[in-house]
Design a protein around this motif. Structure first.
Motif, PDB file in Angstrom:
ATOM      1  N   ILE A   1       0.824  -1.206   0.000  1.00 39.74           N
ATOM      2  CA  ILE A   1       0.000   0.000   0.000  1.00 39.74           C
ATOM      3  C   ILE A   1       0.862   1.261   0.000  1.00 39.74           C
ATOM      4  O   ILE A   1       0.630   2.190  -0.783  1.00 39.74           O
ATOM      5  CB  ILE A   1      -0.938   0.007   1.234  1.00 39.74           C
ATOM      6  N   GLU A   2       1.862   1.308   0.876  1.00 43.14           N
ATOM      7  CA  GLU A   2       2.632   2.533   1.085  1.00 43.14           C
ATOM      8  C   GLU A   2       3.796   2.700   0.114  1.00 43.14           C
ATOM      9  O   GLU A   2       4.224   3.825  -0.150  1.00 43.14           O
ATOM     10  CB  GLU A   2       3.128   2.581   2.533  1.00 43.14           C
TER      11      GLU A   2
ATOM     12  N   SER B   1      -6.483   3.540   1.901  1.00 42.38           N
ATOM     13  CA  SER B   1      -6.285   4.770   1.125  1.00 42.38           C
ATOM     14  C   SER B   1      -5.646   5.860   1.975  1.00 42.38           C
ATOM     15  O   SER B   1      -4.794   6.619   1.490  1.00 42.38           O
ATOM     16  CB  SER B   1      -7.625   5.264   0.556  1.00 42.38           C
TER      17      SER B   1
ATOM     18  N   ARG C   1      -1.926   5.131   2.309  1.00 45.58           N
ATOM     19  CA  ARG C   1      -1.218   5.478   1.065  1.00 45.58           C
ATOM     20  C   ARG C   1      -1.011   6.985   0.960  1.00 45.58           C
ATOM     21  O   ARG C   1       0.082   7.442   0.594  1.00 45.58           O
ATOM     22  CB  ARG C   1      -1.989   4.943  -0.139  1.00 45.58           C
TER      23      ARG C   1
ATOM     24  N   GLN D   1       2.582   8.987   0.867  1.00 46.61           N
ATOM     25  CA  GLN D   1       2.928   9.871  -0.245  1.00 46.61           C
ATOM     26  C   GLN D   1       3.322  11.252   0.250  1.00 46.61           C
ATOM     27  O   GLN D   1       4.250  11.881  -0.276  1.00 46.61           O
ATOM     28  CB  GLN D   1       1.757   9.960  -1.222  1.00 46.61           C
TER      29      GLN D   1
END
Length: 259
Positions: free
Chosen positions: A211-212, A246, A249, A253
């Protein structure tokens, strides 16, 4: 690199059970850490070296004041690493200084990227594995593993290999020829974790990494990790992290852009 650099500022990267594709030699020079390797928990103190073969299930919990270095070596190269875990308590001062000097030299080469750095890193890695093999010869013979430890180590190897499949803990117990209750009891005795914790932590680590660090859709990540639905996967992540996939993530970011 340092252990702090290895964790990249996120405790879960080392603290959750996981496996990597490289051999790792961990060298603690200050403070205390706690490692679970092959399903066996152990304390790792000052001037302890921990050799972890590629593909081995492990976690590393660092103490607040701990400091150390790690060298990651790809398998199949000229630098020969052991195919079994070794935990060495190095008491000889000259041996401590020798390994620290080799690790420091490798870190400088890796950071500065001078001409022929790859050759220099390879040479230092070869010397480091010579140091390791010499230390293994001098080190005291480890105690013979108990039946419970052998069972848990076999289970840890299976989890490292098959965690992304739909297999349940009871399926692993059946394949190992024991009851889920016996497997869980053995895991608790050896690591302080339940047998289900092994699976949960390995899946959670892989999920957070994908995910990350990756760009696959959440649905695709769920499928790759053997979850029946994206909704169940999202609930799994929310339950264990307090955040949705989400959100994790987006947070990752933001940190990348800030760096």
């Amino acid at each position: 690199m340092t252990l702090a650099q290895w964790s990249r500022g996120a405790a879960w990267r080392l603290g959750l059970l996981h496996s990597i594709g490289a051999h790792a030699l961990v060298w603690v020079t200050r403070g205390q850490a706690r490692a679970t390797v092959d399903g066996i928990r152990r304390g790792v103190g000052v001037h302890n070296a921990l050799a972890i073969p590629a593909g081995t299930l492990f976690s590393l919990d660092l103490g607040a004041q701990s400091f150390g270095l790690v060298c990651l070596i790809p398998p199949g190269g000229p630098a020969l690493m052991p195919d079994e875990t070794h935990h060495l308590r190095v008491r000889e001062v000259h041996a401590q200084l020798e390994l620290t000097a080799l690790m420091d030299a490798m870190q400088r080469e890796s950071t500065e990227r001078r001409d022929f750095s790859d050759e220099a890193l390879g040479a230092h890695a070869a010397l480091m594995t010579v140091w390791l093999r010499r230390a293994m010869i001098l080190h005291e013979t480890p105690a013979t593993a108990t039946a419970g430890q052998r069972l848990v180590s076999a289970y840890a190897a299976m989890v490292a290999r098959d965690f992304h499949t739909p297999m349940l803990m009871a399926d692993y117990a059946r394949d190992l020829g024991v009851t889920p209750t016996h497997l869980t009891r053995s895991c608790r005795q050896c690591s302080g974790l339940t047998a289900a914790d092994f699976l949960t932590q390995r899946s959670l680590h892989a999920a957070r990494e994908m995910i990350e660090d990756g760009g696959d859709s959440i649905r695709h990540v769920a499928v790759q990790l053997g979850f029946n639905s994206a909704a169940y996967f999202s609930r799994f992540i929310l339950h264990h992290t307090g955040e949705t996939p989400s959100t994790l993530r987006k947070q990752a970011q933001k940190l990348k852009h800030a760096a």
